[in-house]
Scaffold this active site. Structure first.
Site, PDB file in Angstrom:
ATOM      1  N   LYS A 167      28.998  66.079 -26.611  1.00 54.84           N
ATOM      2  CA  LYS A 167      28.372  67.005 -27.571  1.00 54.84           C
ATOM      3  C   LYS A 167      26.895  67.227 -27.243  1.00 54.84           C
ATOM      4  CE  LYS A 167      31.343  68.431 -30.741  1.00 54.84           C
ATOM      5  NZ  LYS A 167      31.580  69.839 -31.028  1.00 54.84           N
ATOM      6  N   TYR A 182      32.253  60.908 -26.809  1.00 55.93           N
ATOM      7  CA  TYR A 182      32.248  62.140 -27.613  1.00 55.93           C
ATOM      8  C   TYR A 182      30.812  62.617 -27.822  1.00 55.93           C
ATOM      9  CZ  TYR A 182      32.201  64.921 -31.927  1.00 55.93           C
ATOM     10  OH  TYR A 182      31.965  65.901 -32.876  1.00 55.93           O
TER      11      TYR A 182
HETATM   12  P1  NAP Z   1      39.201  69.230 -35.854  1.00 50.69           P
HETATM   13  O1  NAP Z   1      39.868  69.336 -37.172  1.00 50.69           O
HETATM   14  O2  NAP Z   1      39.508  68.079 -34.966  1.00 50.69           O
HETATM   15  O3  NAP Z   1      39.515  70.593 -35.050  1.00 50.69           O
HETATM   16  C1  NAP Z   1      39.289  70.704 -33.675  1.00 50.69           C
HETATM   17  C2  NAP Z   1      39.863  72.000 -33.165  1.00 50.69           C
HETATM   18  O4  NAP Z   1      39.677  72.066 -31.738  1.00 50.69           O
HETATM   19  C3  NAP Z   1      41.379  72.138 -33.397  1.00 50.69           C
HETATM   20  O5  NAP Z   1      41.665  73.482 -33.714  1.00 50.69           O
HETATM   21  C4  NAP Z   1      41.951  71.797 -32.029  1.00 50.69           C
HETATM   22  O6  NAP Z   1      43.207  72.368 -31.771  1.00 50.69           O
HETATM   23  C5  NAP Z   1      40.901  72.447 -31.134  1.00 50.69           C
HETATM   24  N1  NAP Z   1      40.963  71.989 -29.754  1.00 50.69           N
HETATM   25  C6  NAP Z   1      41.035  70.704 -29.301  1.00 50.69           C
HETATM   26  N2  NAP Z   1      41.089  70.700 -27.948  1.00 50.69           N
HETATM   27  C7  NAP Z   1      41.071  71.987 -27.547  1.00 50.69           C
HETATM   28  C8  NAP Z   1      41.117  72.627 -26.284  1.00 50.69           C
HETATM   29  N3  NAP Z   1      41.229  71.957 -25.139  1.00 50.69           N
HETATM   30  N4  NAP Z   1      41.079  73.977 -26.242  1.00 50.69           N
HETATM   31  C9  NAP Z   1      41.007  74.710 -27.368  1.00 50.69           C
HETATM   32  N5  NAP Z   1      40.985  74.164 -28.609  1.00 50.69           N
HETATM   33  C10 NAP Z   1      41.003  72.818 -28.686  1.00 50.69           C
HETATM   34  O7  NAP Z   1      37.628  69.267 -36.017  1.00 50.69           O
HETATM   35  P2  NAP Z   1      36.741  69.759 -37.270  1.00 50.69           P
HETATM   36  O8  NAP Z   1      36.525  68.612 -38.174  1.00 50.69           O
HETATM   37  O9  NAP Z   1      37.289  71.021 -37.777  1.00 50.69           O
HETATM   38  O10 NAP Z   1      35.347  70.020 -36.554  1.00 50.69           O
HETATM   39  C11 NAP Z   1      35.050  71.279 -35.974  1.00 50.69           C
HETATM   40  C12 NAP Z   1      33.973  71.094 -34.910  1.00 50.69           C
HETATM   41  O11 NAP Z   1      32.811  70.542 -35.511  1.00 50.69           O
HETATM   42  C13 NAP Z   1      34.343  70.153 -33.784  1.00 50.69           C
HETATM   43  O12 NAP Z   1      33.724  70.638 -32.617  1.00 50.69           O
HETATM   44  C14 NAP Z   1      33.712  68.830 -34.194  1.00 50.69           C
HETATM   45  O13 NAP Z   1      33.445  68.037 -33.054  1.00 50.69           O
HETATM   46  C15 NAP Z   1      32.444  69.330 -34.851  1.00 50.69           C
HETATM   47  N6  NAP Z   1      31.892  68.483 -35.902  1.00 50.69           N
HETATM   48  C16 NAP Z   1      32.690  68.074 -36.931  1.00 50.69           C
HETATM   49  C17 NAP Z   1      32.137  67.316 -37.940  1.00 50.69           C
HETATM   50  C18 NAP Z   1      32.979  66.847 -39.101  1.00 50.69           C
HETATM   51  O14 NAP Z   1      32.541  65.938 -39.817  1.00 50.69           O
HETATM   52  N7  NAP Z   1      34.143  67.455 -39.348  1.00 50.69           N
HETATM   53  C19 NAP Z   1      30.769  66.980 -37.918  1.00 50.69           C
HETATM   54  C20 NAP Z   1      29.988  67.443 -36.859  1.00 50.69           C
HETATM   55  C21 NAP Z   1      30.556  68.210 -35.863  1.00 50.69           C
HETATM   56  P3  NAP Z   1      44.577  71.616 -32.177  1.00 50.69           P
HETATM   57  O15 NAP Z   1      44.775  71.948 -33.626  1.00 50.69           O
HETATM   58  O16 NAP Z   1      45.569  72.218 -31.267  1.00 50.69           O
HETATM   59  O17 NAP Z   1      44.359  70.156 -31.949  1.00 50.69           O
HETATM   60  N1  GDD Z   2      38.601  56.745 -38.014  1.00 49.21           N
HETATM   61  C1  GDD Z   2      38.410  55.545 -38.552  1.00 49.21           C
HETATM   62  N2  GDD Z   2      39.508  54.779 -38.864  1.00 49.21           N
HETATM   63  N3  GDD Z   2      37.152  55.119 -38.775  1.00 49.21           N
HETATM   64  C2  GDD Z   2      36.986  53.906 -39.363  1.00 49.21           C
HETATM   65  C3  GDD Z   2      38.063  53.099 -39.723  1.00 49.21           C
HETATM   66  C4  GDD Z   2      39.387  53.548 -39.446  1.00 49.21           C
HETATM   67  O1  GDD Z   2      40.380  52.876 -39.712  1.00 49.21           O
HETATM   68  N4  GDD Z   2      37.568  51.980 -40.309  1.00 49.21           N
HETATM   69  C5  GDD Z   2      36.250  52.090 -40.311  1.00 49.21           C
HETATM   70  N5  GDD Z   2      35.874  53.252 -39.733  1.00 49.21           N
HETATM   71  C6  GDD Z   2      34.492  53.708 -39.503  1.00 49.21           C
HETATM   72  C7  GDD Z   2      34.199  54.141 -38.073  1.00 49.21           C
HETATM   73  O2  GDD Z   2      33.992  53.000 -37.234  1.00 49.21           O
HETATM   74  C8  GDD Z   2      32.949  54.972 -38.286  1.00 49.21           C
HETATM   75  O3  GDD Z   2      31.818  54.131 -38.327  1.00 49.21           O
HETATM   76  C9  GDD Z   2      33.160  55.583 -39.680  1.00 49.21           C
HETATM   77  O4  GDD Z   2      34.238  54.854 -40.277  1.00 49.21           O
HETATM   78  C10 GDD Z   2      33.519  57.061 -39.664  1.00 49.21           C
HETATM   79  O5  GDD Z   2      34.569  57.264 -38.749  1.00 49.21           O
HETATM   80  P1  GDD Z   2      35.324  58.690 -38.653  1.00 49.21           P
HETATM   81  O6  GDD Z   2      35.806  59.101 -39.973  1.00 49.21           O
HETATM   82  O7  GDD Z   2      36.322  58.578 -37.546  1.00 49.21           O
HETATM   83  O8  GDD Z   2      34.162  59.707 -38.303  1.00 49.21           O
HETATM   84  P2  GDD Z   2      32.985  59.664 -37.222  1.00 49.21           P
HETATM   85  O9  GDD Z   2      31.716  59.496 -37.996  1.00 49.21           O
HETATM   86  O10 GDD Z   2      33.257  58.700 -36.142  1.00 49.21           O
HETATM   87  O11 GDD Z   2      33.062  61.119 -36.583  1.00 49.21           O
HETATM   88  C11 GDD Z   2      33.216  62.263 -37.408  1.00 49.21           C
HETATM   89  O12 GDD Z   2      31.943  62.745 -37.812  1.00 49.21           O
HETATM   90  C12 GDD Z   2      31.111  63.200 -36.732  1.00 49.21           C
HETATM   91  C13 GDD Z   2      29.790  63.642 -37.362  1.00 49.21           C
HETATM   92  O13 GDD Z   2      28.973  62.530 -37.560  1.00 49.21           O
HETATM   93  C14 GDD Z   2      33.994  63.309 -36.612  1.00 49.21           C
HETATM   94  O14 GDD Z   2      34.328  64.377 -37.450  1.00 49.21           O
HETATM   95  C15 GDD Z   2      33.176  63.847 -35.446  1.00 49.21           C
HETATM   96  O15 GDD Z   2      33.868  64.924 -34.830  1.00 49.21           O
HETATM   97  C16 GDD Z   2      31.827  64.334 -36.008  1.00 49.21           C
HETATM   98  O16 GDD Z   2      31.020  64.816 -34.960  1.00 49.21           O
END
Ligand code: NAP
Ligand code: GDD
Length: 336
Positions: free
Chosen positions: A155, A151
């Site tokens: 990115k 991932y």
């Molecule tokens: P999310 O809830 O997983 O939403 C992802 C969106 O992308 C959903 O609408 C999903 O559609 C759509 N999508 C997935 N595959 C696709 C494809 N092939 N074509 C078109 N649309 C597609 O993510 P989020 O938390 O809102 O995050 C938004 C963005 O910020 C993402 O790019 C994520 O990687 C990035 N980001 C998130 C965080 C965080 O902590 N939340 C931090 C840093 C960066 P479906 O609903 O159909 O699955």
């Molecule tokens: N998902 C998940 N499930 N994570 C777990 C668990 C579990 O049961 N137990 C421990 N963790 C730990 C993961 O190993 C990771 O270190 C941390 O919790 C956070 O995991 P996630 O909540 O899945 O988030 P992420 O940090 O891997 O990724 C999210 O944040 C990124 C920004 O830093 C996602 O939103 C990404 O799309 C985003 O870019």
């Protein structure tokens, strides 16, 4: 009166829904993209009560024609590229799909803008995951990237394309390097939501244990509602740039558990167990962002929602979800 038009890819996701709400309140005409699937996935748009105020178009980031069609149809002033395969854990199981959607998908949007209308402003959802494990004191725009998952690699590919297209083609292409941000509409696979949902289920007698992976991983967790505002602020600047968006605080998964269970008067050590199934082949163990640049240039305030108020907000929403399911269902049925 001139009304700005925004196109949000991934409007069905957490950030897409919050950003749609924010832009509608700013007076924008908002169009969002969704993926065609056998079941509709608009629950977040209903939850924030914005479905009725937006237009929707089917777009898959795997398909450039669908992206170009949406751009021609909407003629946006601003494109927010939020769509991605965003779950780090799954990216180890589906590395190629992640690269295609999260990496090349972003490039497809950028190239479509370059060919159709280079005046469109573009926002790329970059991520703190790009830092990996190299720096364990705190990360800014100047910290080198060492991605630690498929991932993060995807990115980073997208991120550098945006930076290079900005320079090569003079596009207004900006990136927000966002640290983890959460909310009551966070996807259930992510650890915060898994914990708060688990807390509610245990408190209400629907479950006995919560199985997690790495409890010592530390993250800089903020509230999604605050973070979408930063996206918009970046797009209003006179020049495009890259900005870290974070709280500047870090907490472990264990601390999150402790706070979430104590919100309902429970001791997490009695319920949380580690299951190897949830450990990642390679995990990022420490993230803590330095948002000084965003604060200085954008005037964005990282401290609008504290860690504890975020945890409490999520636990309360999950308690409400199970205690008052009829209310949620009524809200949902009102709109279909
Ligand atoms: P999310 O809830 O997983 O939403 C992802 C969106 O992308 C959903 O609408 C999903 O559609 C759509 N999508 C997935 N595959 C696709 C494809 N092939 N074509 C078109 N649309 C597609 O993510 P989020 O938390 O809102 O995050 C938004 C963005 O910020 C993402 O790019 C994520 O990687 C990035 N980001 C998130 C965080 C965080 O902590 N939340 C931090 C840093 C960066 P479906 O609903 O159909 O699955
Ligand atoms: N998902 C998940 N499930 N994570 C777990 C668990 C579990 O049961 N137990 C421990 N963790 C730990 C993961 O190993 C990771 O270190 C941390 O919790 C956070 O995991 P996630 O909540 O899945 O988030 P992420 O940090 O891997 O990724 C999210 O944040 C990124 C920004 O830093 C996602 O939103 C990404 O799309 C985003 O870019």
């Amino acid at each position: 009166m001139f009304q700005k038009r925004a196109l949000i890819t991934g409007i069905t996701g957490q950030d897409g829904a919050y950003l749609a709400k924010f832009l509608i309140e700013k007076g924008y005409k908002v169009t969002g993209t969704y993926r065609r699937s056998s079941t509709r996935n608009f629950w977040r748009l209903h939850y924030l009560d914005v479905k009725k105020d937006i237009s929707l178009l089917p777009v898959d980031l795997l398909d450039q024609t669908s992206i170009m069609h949406a751009l021609r149809e909407v003629e946006p002033d601003e494109v927010y590229n939020l769509a991605a395969q965003s779950f780090v854990g799954d990216s180890f199981a589906e590395p190629q799909a992640t690269a295609e959607i999260t990496g090349i998908g972003s490039l497809r949007v950028l190239d479509s803008i370059r060919f159709l209308n280079p005046n469109i402003r573009f926002y790329q959802a970059s991520t703190s995951e790009m830092y990996g494990n190299a720096n364990q004191t705190g990360q800014s725009e100047n910290t080198p990237f060492h991605p630690a998952s498929p991932y993060a690699n995807a990115k980073l590919f997208a991120h550098w394309n945006v930076v290079n297209y900005r320079k090569a083609y003079n596009l207004f292409a900006t990136t927000g390097i966002l640290f983890n941000h959460e909310s009551p509409i966070r996807g259930i696979d992510f650890v915060t939501k898994k914990i708060t949902d688990g807390v509610a289920r245990i408190k209400l007698g629907m479950s006995e244990k919560l199985l997690l992976g790495n409890l010592e991983a530390k993250r800089d967790w903020g509230f999604a509602g605050d973070y979408v505002k930063a996206m918009w602020m970046m797009m209003q600047q006179s020049v495009a740039d890259d900005y870290v968006i974070a709280t500047g605080e870090t907490h472990s998964v264990r601390e999150f558990c402790e706070a979430a269970f104590s919100r309902v008067g429970l001791d997490y050590t009695k319920y949380v167990e580690v299951d190897k199934k949830f450990l990642r082949p390679h995990d990022v163990v420490f993230l803590k962002g330095d948002p000084s640049k965003a604060k200085r240039i954008l005037g964005w305030d990282p401290s609008e929602t504290s860690f504890i108020s975020l945890v409490n907000m999520m636990v309360d929403a999950d308690m409400e979800k199970y205690q008052n399911p009829e209310r949620q269902m009524k809200q949902f049925l009102k709109h279909i």
